[in-house]
Structures are given as structure tokens and as C-alpha cells.
Scaffold this motif. Structure first.
Motif, short mmCIF file in Angstrom:
data_model
loop_
_atom_site.label_atom_id
_atom_site.label_comp_id
_atom_site.label_asym_id
_atom_site.label_seq_id
_atom_site.Cartn_x
_atom_site.Cartn_y
_atom_site.Cartn_z
N VAL A 194 2.48 -4.76 3.49
CA VAL A 194 3.61 -3.68 3.42
C VAL A 194 3.41 -2.29 2.82
CG1 VAL A 194 6.08 -3.49 2.50
CG2 VAL A 194 5.16 -5.79 3.10
N ALA A 195 4.14 -1.34 3.59
CA ALA A 195 3.99 -0.06 3.01
C ALA A 195 4.91 0.86 3.12
CB ALA A 195 2.88 0.76 3.66
N PRO A 196 5.73 1.55 2.18
CA PRO A 196 6.79 2.50 2.53
C PRO A 196 6.06 3.81 3.18
CG PRO A 196 5.79 2.86 0.16
CD PRO A 196 5.11 1.77 0.62
N GLU A 197 6.81 4.11 4.23
CA GLU A 197 6.42 4.94 5.13
C GLU A 197 7.74 5.90 5.56
OE1 GLU A 197 4.30 6.70 6.67
OE2 GLU A 197 2.33 5.66 6.31
N TYR A 198 7.27 6.95 6.28
CA TYR A 198 8.12 8.01 6.66
C TYR A 198 8.23 7.84 8.54
CZ TYR A 198 7.96 9.58 2.05
OH TYR A 198 8.10 9.58 0.58
N VAL A 199 9.26 7.89 8.85
CA VAL A 199 9.02 7.73 10.50
C VAL A 199 8.18 8.75 11.27
CG1 VAL A 199 10.55 7.95 12.60
CG2 VAL A 199 11.50 6.84 10.60
N GLY A 200 8.51 9.98 10.77
CA GLY A 200 7.51 11.02 11.69
C GLY A 200 5.97 10.91 11.18
N GLY A 201 5.88 10.63 9.91
CA GLY A 201 4.60 10.64 9.26
C GLY A 201 3.80 9.57 10.07
N ILE A 202 4.28 8.12 10.02
CA ILE A 202 3.49 7.32 10.47
C ILE A 202 3.19 7.27 12.24
CG2 ILE A 202 5.69 5.63 10.62
CD1 ILE A 202 1.78 4.67 10.11
N VAL A 227 10.93 15.72 -12.60
CA VAL A 227 11.42 16.81 -13.72
C VAL A 227 11.58 16.20 -15.04
CG1 VAL A 227 13.21 18.37 -14.11
CG2 VAL A 227 12.74 18.11 -11.85
N ASP A 228 11.96 15.22 -14.93
CA ASP A 228 12.29 14.68 -16.45
C ASP A 228 10.86 13.88 -16.99
OD1 ASP A 228 14.90 15.82 -16.41
OD2 ASP A 228 15.59 14.11 -15.47
N ARG A 229 10.21 13.45 -16.00
CA ARG A 229 8.84 12.67 -16.41
C ARG A 229 9.18 11.37 -16.82
NH1 ARG A 229 6.54 14.71 -13.02
NH2 ARG A 229 4.72 13.36 -13.61
N GLU A 230 10.33 10.70 -16.45
CA GLU A 230 10.41 9.29 -16.68
C GLU A 230 9.44 8.39 -15.91
OE1 GLU A 230 14.60 7.87 -16.87
OE2 GLU A 230 15.51 10.05 -16.52
N GLN A 231 9.23 7.34 -16.16
CA GLN A 231 8.35 6.35 -15.48
C GLN A 231 8.96 6.07 -14.01
OE1 GLN A 231 5.19 5.62 -16.19
NE2 GLN A 231 5.26 7.53 -17.50
N ALA A 232 8.36 5.96 -13.11
CA ALA A 232 8.86 5.61 -11.72
C ALA A 232 9.41 4.19 -11.79
CB ALA A 232 7.86 5.73 -10.48
N GLY A 278 0.87 -1.14 0.08
CA GLY A 278 0.06 0.06 0.09
C GLY A 278 0.88 1.25 0.00
N THR A 279 0.47 2.38 -0.85
CA THR A 279 1.43 3.36 -0.85
C THR A 279 0.63 4.75 -1.21
OG1 THR A 279 3.28 4.34 -2.12
CG2 THR A 279 1.78 2.95 -3.32
N GLN A 280 0.85 5.70 -0.67
CA GLN A 280 0.11 7.10 -1.23
C GLN A 280 0.54 7.38 -2.66
OE1 GLN A 280 0.25 10.40 1.93
NE2 GLN A 280 1.83 9.10 2.95
N ASN A 281 -0.04 8.26 -3.37
CA ASN A 281 0.14 8.35 -4.94
C ASN A 281 0.91 9.43 -5.41
OD1 ASN A 281 -1.72 10.17 -4.35
ND2 ASN A 281 -3.41 9.20 -5.76
N PHE A 282 1.60 10.24 -4.39
CA PHE A 282 2.64 11.36 -4.91
C PHE A 282 3.90 10.61 -5.51
CE2 PHE A 282 3.34 11.31 -0.34
CZ PHE A 282 4.85 11.09 -0.18
N ASP A 283 4.60 11.48 -6.25
CA ASP A 283 5.66 10.91 -7.04
C ASP A 283 6.70 10.09 -6.27
OD1 ASP A 283 4.62 11.74 -9.53
OD2 ASP A 283 5.82 13.27 -9.71
N GLU A 284 7.17 10.82 -5.18
CA GLU A 284 8.25 10.22 -4.28
C GLU A 284 7.62 8.89 -3.91
OE1 GLU A 284 10.25 12.85 -1.69
OE2 GLU A 284 9.72 11.40 -0.12
N ALA A 285 6.31 8.88 -3.20
CA ALA A 285 5.87 7.46 -2.80
C ALA A 285 5.87 6.37 -3.75
CB ALA A 285 4.55 7.68 -2.14
N VAL A 286 5.48 6.97 -4.87
CA VAL A 286 5.17 5.83 -6.16
C VAL A 286 6.40 5.38 -6.69
CG1 VAL A 286 4.47 5.61 -8.51
CG2 VAL A 286 3.17 6.98 -6.79
N LEU A 287 7.50 6.10 -6.54
CA LEU A 287 8.93 5.78 -7.00
C LEU A 287 9.45 4.80 -5.80
CD1 LEU A 287 11.83 5.84 -8.38
CD2 LEU A 287 12.11 7.92 -7.14
N VAL A 288 9.15 4.90 -4.50
CA VAL A 288 9.96 4.07 -3.48
C VAL A 288 8.81 2.73 -3.53
CG1 VAL A 288 10.13 3.93 -1.13
CG2 VAL A 288 10.73 6.05 -2.31
N ALA A 289 7.71 2.96 -3.87
CA ALA A 289 6.69 1.67 -3.71
C ALA A 289 7.15 0.84 -4.94
CB ALA A 289 5.18 2.06 -3.90
#
Length: 316
Positions: free
Chosen positions: A94-102, A296-301, A48-59
Motif C-alpha cells: 500500500v502507498a499513500p499517493e496523489y492522483v496526478g503524481g501517480i 510549523v509546530d514540529r509535532e511528531q507526525a 511505502g511512502t515518500q519522506n517529506f512531511d505531508e507524505a509521512v503524516l498521511v502514511a
């Protein structure tokens, strides 16, 4: 690399069950499966993951690392943390998370919106504070990454220049409209921190998303005065936007960290080693460069993740 994102069909499930049954016939009657044999790699896993670019990349990194380890991976991309966390451990493993956020999320969920914050700038302290709350839900954090991505706030370059604004404290006493993630109101690293620590009069929070095109557009168009993004955002200069310094340090430790079902981990202990290796290989410079390729370059995650993982020897 082809990684499946949809659930197995009933036919495929049946085939797997049949295969497993046939494998069992090969055991001698006095051969009992060992503990290690009952906790093998492979099987189904849902991320499970949020859908902003950074989260999608790590997922995508999680997905490909686990696919390489023999798992059949499903990824659920959603708009908010509460959606996938509330589906753990039954529907999401499993989920990619951030320490403070979770930590903030679990604290306010369990103890209420007015609970004293348990997050600090110290990663270890924050992990220790949230661990009992996660354990009660059957969840656990693995080893945090050196890479950290904190919330950050931006204005237009024109506004910063004309008003002499370089830090959030420069907005003290001003009334602003904030474009941010849906969960921003009440968070000490978002609306509440801007109000309570910086003395900013946040008159409205527009729930347009974290670092989303809508959030950027709202600030550029003057619909919002302040927007939310991450500290590793490499798109701002080209858009005529600038980050403001968090000079009162309202941002807690936000190291990347895997959040995982305790039961799933016990059944698949190999997952911990694979995800720990991934987390250890990431740092701020690396993550920033990879995120820039997506935002920026709009490559696929998926493509960015695959190339980097292969370079690091994390997938075959």
C-alpha cells in the motif's frame, strides 16, 4: 498507540505459522473455509511512502488505521516515488499517493518521457486514464479523498515585492534556478510546465527535495530563485517566502488516494473500507491544519495522526 515499524523476526513468523496450524485443527473434516474466511483482516502489510512531511503524516494515518484493524504494519520511507512503486506489488502493499503524481509517473514509465500527458484537472478523468497502466502492474487506486495537495512554487517575499511578481506568468522570459524534487525535470507540473507553458528559462534544477529544509534554504540564500512546495504549506510566511499563483493551471488533480496491490486487496478486502473512511474524512482545511502542526509546530507526525484519528473515531 504503539505501532511496529520493523519486520517480524523469524521466530515471530514461526509462532504465527504454528498458531495458524493449530487453528486449522479445530475445523471439522467436512468444514471448508468460505471465501470470506480466506480473506480475513490481519496479517502483515508494508506501506511505502515518500519522506517529506505531508507524505509521512498521511502514511502515519494509514499505519495507525491498519494497525487498529489488526495488521502488523511496516513503513518504508524513501526519497522518491519510483523506489516504492517499483517494489509493488511484491515488497510493498500500500502507498499513500496523489492522483496526478501517480498518473504522470506511470505514463512516463510505461510510454516514455515524451508521452502525451494523461493528467487533467478532473480527478475522475485522470483516474480513468491511469487505471489500465496500473492494472498491468497489478495495482489499483481506491477512492480519492476530497483533500488535494498540488505542487506550488515560491520566491522570497523580498523578490516578489521588488520585482512585482505575484504569479508564475510574471517570470516569463526570466532565467531561474529551481530547487525541487528529484523527479522534477521533464514533468509537466514542474520543470517542463514552467518552461513550455510559462516560458521561464529554467537554467538548472537543484534536486534538493520537495518542500525540504534544503530547498527553502537554497531560495533564502540566493542559491536558487524558485522553490517547490505544496499548496497546503503553512511555513512560508514565517520564512519570508511567498507562493506564486499558478495562473496558467499547469497543476493536475492531485487528490490524496491510496495505491494498493490488487492481490493484497483481494486477500484483505477490509482494507478498502478502512482506507476509504480515512480518505473521506480528510479535506483541505483539515489536512492543512494537521500539516501545519508537523511542519510549523514540529509535532511528531505519529502523534498528530493518532490524536486526529481518535477524534474522528477512525481508531479505537
Amino acid at each position: 498507540m504503539h505501532v511496529r515499524r520493523s519486520l517480524l523476526s523469524l521466530a515471530a513468523v514461526g509462532a504465527l505459522a504454528l498458531s495458524a496450524g493449530c487453528a486449522g485443527d479445530d475445523l471439522a473434516e467436512d468444514d471448508e473455509p468460505s471465501t470470506s474466511a480466506s480473506a480475513q483482516a490481519g496479517g502483515e502489510v508494508t506501506i511505502g511512502t515518500q519522506n517529506f512531511d505531508e507524505a509521512v503524516l498521511v502514511a502515519a494515518m494509514y499505519e495507525q488505521v491498519l494497525d487498529d484493524a489488526g495488521y502488523d504494519v511496516t513503513v518504508k520511507e524513501v526519497g522518491r516515488r519510483d523506489i516504492y512503486v517499483n517494489q509493488m506489488p511484491d515488497q510493498v502493499d500500500v502507498a499513500p499517493e496523489y492522483v496526478g503524481g501517480i498518473a504522470d509517473f506511470m505514463n512516463t514509465t510505461v510510454n516514455g518521457a515524451e508521452a502525451e500527458p494523461i493528467t487533467t484537472s478532473d480527478t475522475t478523468e485522470t483516474v480513468e486514464a491511469v487505471t489500465p497502466l496500473l492494472e498491468d502492474k497489478g495495482l489499483v487506486l481506491l477512492e480519492p479523498s476530497p483533500a488535494t495537495s498540488q505542487n506550488a512554487y515560491f520566491v522570497t517575499q523580498e523578490f516578489a515585492d521588488s520585482e512585482g511578481v505575484t504569479a508564475l506568468s510574471d517570470l516569463e522570459g526570466r532565467s531561474v534556478v529551481l530547487a525541487a524534487a528529484e523527479d522534477c525535470p521533464g514533468r509537466p507540473d514542474c520543470e517542463a510546465g514552467l518552461v513550455d507553458t510559462y516560458g521561464i528559462d529554467v537554467t538548472e534544477v537543484l534536486p534538493l527535495g520537495f518542500a525540504s529544509p534544503q530547498t527553502f534554504k537554497a531560495v533564502l540564500d540566493g542559491e536558487a530563485d524558485l522553490g517547490q512546495t505544496g499548496t497546503l504549506d503553512g511555513t512560508l510566511d514565517d520564512q519570508g517566502l511567498v507562493l506564486l499563483e499558478d495562473d496558467e493551471s499547469i497543476q493536475p488533480a492531485q487528490n490524496l488516494v491510496p495505491l494498493i496491490s490488487q492481490e493484497f486487496l483481494e486477500q484483505h478486502p477490509d482494507v478498502e473500507e478502512r482506507l476509504d473512511e480515512l480518505m473521506a474524512a480528510l479535506d483541505n482545511e483539515t489536512l492543512g491544519d494537521l500539516i501545519a502542526r508537523v511542519t510549523v509546530d514540529r509535532e511528531q507526525a505519529d502523534d498528530v495522526a493518532e490524536e486526529w484519528l481518535q477524534e474522528q473515531g477512525l481508531v479505537s
